[in-house]
Design an enzyme around this catalytic site. Structure first.
Site, PDB file in Angstrom:
ATOM      1  N   GLU A 487      40.211  -7.474  49.687  1.00 27.10           N
ATOM      2  CA  GLU A 487      40.375  -8.523  51.202  1.00 27.10           C
ATOM      3  C   GLU A 487      39.606  -9.978  50.528  1.00 27.10           C
ATOM      4  O   GLU A 487      40.422 -10.605  50.273  1.00 27.10           O
ATOM      5  CB  GLU A 487      39.999  -7.544  51.942  1.00 27.10           C
ATOM      6  CG  GLU A 487      40.874  -8.919  53.101  1.00 27.10           C
ATOM      7  CD  GLU A 487      40.148  -8.422  54.951  1.00 27.10           C
ATOM      8  OE1 GLU A 487      40.205  -9.342  55.471  1.00 27.10           O
ATOM      9  OE2 GLU A 487      39.693  -7.443  55.151  1.00 27.10           O
ATOM     10  N   THR A 680      37.302 -10.012  56.966  1.00 23.77           N
ATOM     11  CA  THR A 680      35.587 -10.970  56.238  1.00 23.77           C
ATOM     12  C   THR A 680      36.643 -11.846  55.826  1.00 23.77           C
ATOM     13  O   THR A 680      35.973 -12.734  55.877  1.00 23.77           O
ATOM     14  CB  THR A 680      35.071 -10.356  55.702  1.00 23.77           C
ATOM     15  OG1 THR A 680      36.105 -10.147  54.498  1.00 23.77           O
ATOM     16  CG2 THR A 680      34.455  -8.547  56.164  1.00 23.77           C
ATOM     17  N   CYS A 681      37.706 -12.357  55.669  1.00 21.25           N
ATOM     18  CA  CYS A 681      38.396 -13.359  54.732  1.00 21.25           C
ATOM     19  C   CYS A 681      38.462 -14.294  56.132  1.00 21.25           C
ATOM     20  O   CYS A 681      38.566 -16.031  55.820  1.00 21.25           O
ATOM     21  CB  CYS A 681      39.325 -13.329  54.567  1.00 21.25           C
ATOM     22  SG  CYS A 681      40.121 -12.695  53.005  1.00 21.25           S
ATOM     23  N   PHE A 682      38.767 -14.477  57.145  1.00 21.02           N
ATOM     24  CA  PHE A 682      38.564 -15.469  58.411  1.00 21.02           C
ATOM     25  C   PHE A 682      36.886 -14.817  59.498  1.00 21.02           C
ATOM     26  O   PHE A 682      36.962 -15.441  60.428  1.00 21.02           O
ATOM     27  CB  PHE A 682      39.797 -14.865  59.409  1.00 21.02           C
ATOM     28  CG  PHE A 682      40.988 -15.001  58.818  1.00 21.02           C
ATOM     29  CD1 PHE A 682      41.298 -15.291  57.685  1.00 21.02           C
ATOM     30  CD2 PHE A 682      41.818 -13.865  57.929  1.00 21.02           C
ATOM     31  CE1 PHE A 682      42.816 -15.692  57.575  1.00 21.02           C
ATOM     32  CE2 PHE A 682      42.650 -13.714  57.977  1.00 21.02           C
ATOM     33  CZ  PHE A 682      43.126 -14.666  56.843  1.00 21.02           C
TER      34      PHE A 682
END
Length: 714
Positions: A487, A680-682
């Site tokens: 991700e 975790t990307c957001f």
């Protein structure tokens, strides 16, 4: 309390059952008699130690006696067999000689027969002595049953010797686990109830009241939980033998830079769409020996209390009564692991004298000069005390210059001009090896140098301002990467894999095989994910295996040479068996330190979806987060953002894959039996609407501590 063979067992009574007063230190009515020198607990523990010592002595004596008796019996059998063979051979030679005499032998033939007899006598046990007339063969075949009878009769005699006096019965008794010989289950049940009460108190010293009885449990159960533990303890002065008891992980082999397939024990069933162990109701202890299962269940249940005891112990973990936990470091808190780690490093250096290592560095060429200096040093020299001398500057390094050197080198290793690392698109904060690093012709040597620097910083207990991806930390630990690690590195590809997992493969109309394209050193090539993968079609049944393998190849295939070089340098300073006691989150904290997290700043820069700031669950969430200690707060930050790094400008500058992205809390309307999940990307936390504060805090803590991938399944 209770009575065992006339001995009063320790009385373990709490002040008020079911109620713990958190306003003051916990005091038990039996505290004084339990902690005095003549207490029942201490006496009971001493008795168990004596019993274990006697069992060890008897077992050692029995083993030595059995070995000696067996050796003597074997020697006797060998001697008898050899004598029988020689006797038969001599008789055969004599018969042949008589037959030759009746035929009128010449002097020369008589002489030949004598020589033949001598040859037979020296070639004991050989079947090649048969004569041309065939009589010897018949005689030899007749002698074999007799020899076999002799051989078979001797072990019976030796067995009788060993069995004499009923020693075999006592040996069988000694082979039984101590837990089966002592009926103490009622005591352990009471002990567990008391430890549950002690775990809820705010007084960390209260747990020491029951430490002798806890040690007694470890003596009875953990002493036999693993083979070879006692011998390992006796050899505790040898670092390498102690390190050998550490948990083994799937590591990158010396011949293959990065494995092409996951560890043999990789579990594809834990991916979405397949119930995990807790959902399926499987017993994780079902296939373990009874003592090991009992010990692990006890240690899991009372993990908090055990860590509190170890935290206050002045004895090294590997030398103390809880040394078996070295084989189960998952049960240990980060600070306990870190202390054990430093003790093992000190043990490695015990008795060794090294000259100080002085690096002469030009300020304008710190990275290149450091690379040149450290590249010509042996692994043993790298472990010496390090001092920095900047050319043209006077003064001795009292520690400040070394810290400055680490700061500069940590910054320069990410210098785009060296092309060694690049930021991940997921958070634009953490770093991963650059697949295009080959544009630097010396890149592999530089990666080895960076591995040495990071390991040396850990060895010297210095912190570095560098943060890597979760998959990179896993490579250092020798752990296989997980598909969710994708991700942060390629969110679009990751989303495609999630879509594949969440939908029936036959409905997608896709035709896939176990191959993928990888770009390595600027060249695209097709690689098989498993042997003959080009001819293996992806189906609904094997799609989870495909997702795991293709993500692993994407994350490792294009940088396998870079990672291999890095690990070569790292392991020259710190053994991979020792560093592997940590997980990937703990390794980041070991390298970069525990961050100071301002909860108020985080709360100010948070957004809510399907929740409001006044929602009961949101108020409980911030209350729970404030109750976490520094290490668990760092784990929480890793859980929701992928790294423990706090932005220099505060959480208002928190980065996501699309730039500045505040921390978000989304309401998860699915079952409240689920654990919180993260993206975790957001910088996003999906929080179910739990019914009580205690449940919210418990579920959040489990997710933070036990779900390093960012995804939890209840």
């Amino acid at each position: 309390g209770g009575i065992l063979d006339g001995v009063m067992l320790p009385s373990l009574a709490t002040n008020q059952p079911g109620h713990v007063d958190h306003s003051q230190d916990l005091h038990l009515p039996s505290m004084v008699p339990l902690t005095c020198k003549g207490s029942q607990q201490s006496f009971f523990l001493r008795m168990l130690k004596v019993v274990c010592h006697l069992r060890d002595s008897v077992q050692s004596s029995a083993s030595a006696a059995a070995a000696a008796t067996t050796s003597a019996a074997a020697a006797s059998v060998a001697a008898s067999t050899a004598a029988s063979v020689i006797r038969r051979a001599t008789q055969q030679a004599s018969q042949s000689s008589q037959s030759s005499s009746s035929a009128g032998p010449t002097p020369s033939s008589s002489s030949s027969g004598a020589i033949g007899t001598t040859g037979v006598a020296t070639a004991t046990g050989s079947s090649s002595f048969t004569s041309a007339a065939g009589q010897g063969t018949e005689t030899s075949s007749q002698s074999q049953p007799e020899a076999e009878e002799t051989v078979s009769s001797k072990p019976s005699a030796s067995a009788a010797v060993i069995d004499g006096g009923g020693s075999s019965k006592s040996a069988s008794f000694l082979q039984q686990p101590l837990s089966l010989q002592l009926e103490l289950e009622e005591l352990w049940t009471t002990l567990s109830e008391c430890l549950d009460a002690l775990a809820d108190t705010h007084d960390p010293h209260a747990v020491l009241v029951l430490q002798p009885t806890v040690e007694s449990f470890f003596l009875v159960h953990a002493d036999h939980s693993e083979d070879g533990e006692k011998s390992a303890k006796k050899s505790s002065s040898s670092h390498h033998r102690r390190v050998g008891r550490l948990p083994s992980f799937y590591t990158i082999s010396d011949t293959e830079s990065i494995p092409d397939s996951p560890a043999p024990h990789a579990d594809f069933s834990s991916m979405p769409g397949t119930p995990g162990p807790s959902e399926a109701g499987d017993d994780p202890y079902a296939n373990l020996p009874a003592d090991t299962a009992r010990f692990l269940q006890f240690a899991e249940r009372h993990r908090t209390v055990l860590n509190q005891i170890l935290r206050q112990s002045t004895v090294a973990l590997a030398e103390g009564p809880f040394s078996v936990l070295v084989n189960h470091t998952r049960l240990l808190d980060f600070d306990i692991k870190r202390r054990y780690f430093r003790q093992e490093l000190e043990q490695m250096d015990e008795g060794m004298r090294r000259e100080d290592l002085v690096l002469h560095i030009r300020r304008n060429h710190v990275f290149e000069d450091s690379f040149r200096e450290l590249s010509r040093r042996t692994p043993d020299e790298l472990k010496a005390n390090l001092y920095i001398q900047f050319d043209g500057e006077e003064g001795q390094d009292a520690g400040g210059l070394l810290r400055e050197w680490y700061l500069i080198v940590a910054r320069e290793m990410f210098n785009p001009n060296y092309a060694l690392f690049k930021t991940t698109p997921g958070d634009r904060v953490t770093y991963m090896p650059n697949p295009s690093s080959h544009i630097n012709p010396n890149h592999l040597n530089y990666f080895k140098f960076v591995g040495k620097v990071i390991a040396k910083a850990i060895y010297d207990n210095k912190l570095l301002d560098c943060y890597f991806t979760r998959s990179f930390y896993k490579h250092i630990l020798g752990k296989p990467v997980h598909y969710t690690d994708m991700e942060a590195e390629d969110y679009t590809f990751y989303q495609g894999m999630v879509y594949l997992l969440e939908h029936h493969f036959d409905d997608l109309g896709a035709e896939l095989t176990f191959v993928t394209e990888i770009e390595e050193f600027g060249k695209m090539e097709l690689r098989e994910l498993k042997p003959n993968g080009e001819h293996i079609a992806v189906t609904e049944a094997n799609k989870r295996e495909y997702v795991q393998l293709v993500c692993q190849m994407k994350m490792t295939g294009s940088v396998r040479a870079q990672i291999k070089s890095f690990l070569e340098g790292f392991y020259e300073v710190i053994p991979k068996e020792l560093i592997s006691i940590f997980n990937e989150q703990e390794l980041e904290l070991l390298v970069s330190g525990l961050p100071t997290i301002d909860i108020d700043d985080l709360k100010t820069n948070s957004e809510y979806h399907k929740y409001t700031e006044s929602s009961l669950q949101i108020q409980w969430f911030w209350r729970a987060l404030r109750s976490f200690d520094q290490a668990d707060r760092a784990r929480f930050l890793q859980f929701v953002t992928g790294t423990s790094k706090v932005p220099l400008q505060g959480f208002a500058a928190l980065e996501g894959m699309n730039g500045v992205q505040k921390f978000q809390i989304h309401r998860d309307d699915r079952s409240t039996d689920r654990l919180p999940t993260a993206h975790t990307c957001f910088n996003q936390l999906d929080l179910p609407a739990y019914e009580t504060y205690d449940k919210l805090r418990s579920q959040l803590l489990i997710a933070v501590q036990e779900c390093p991938e960012g995804f939890g399944f209840a």
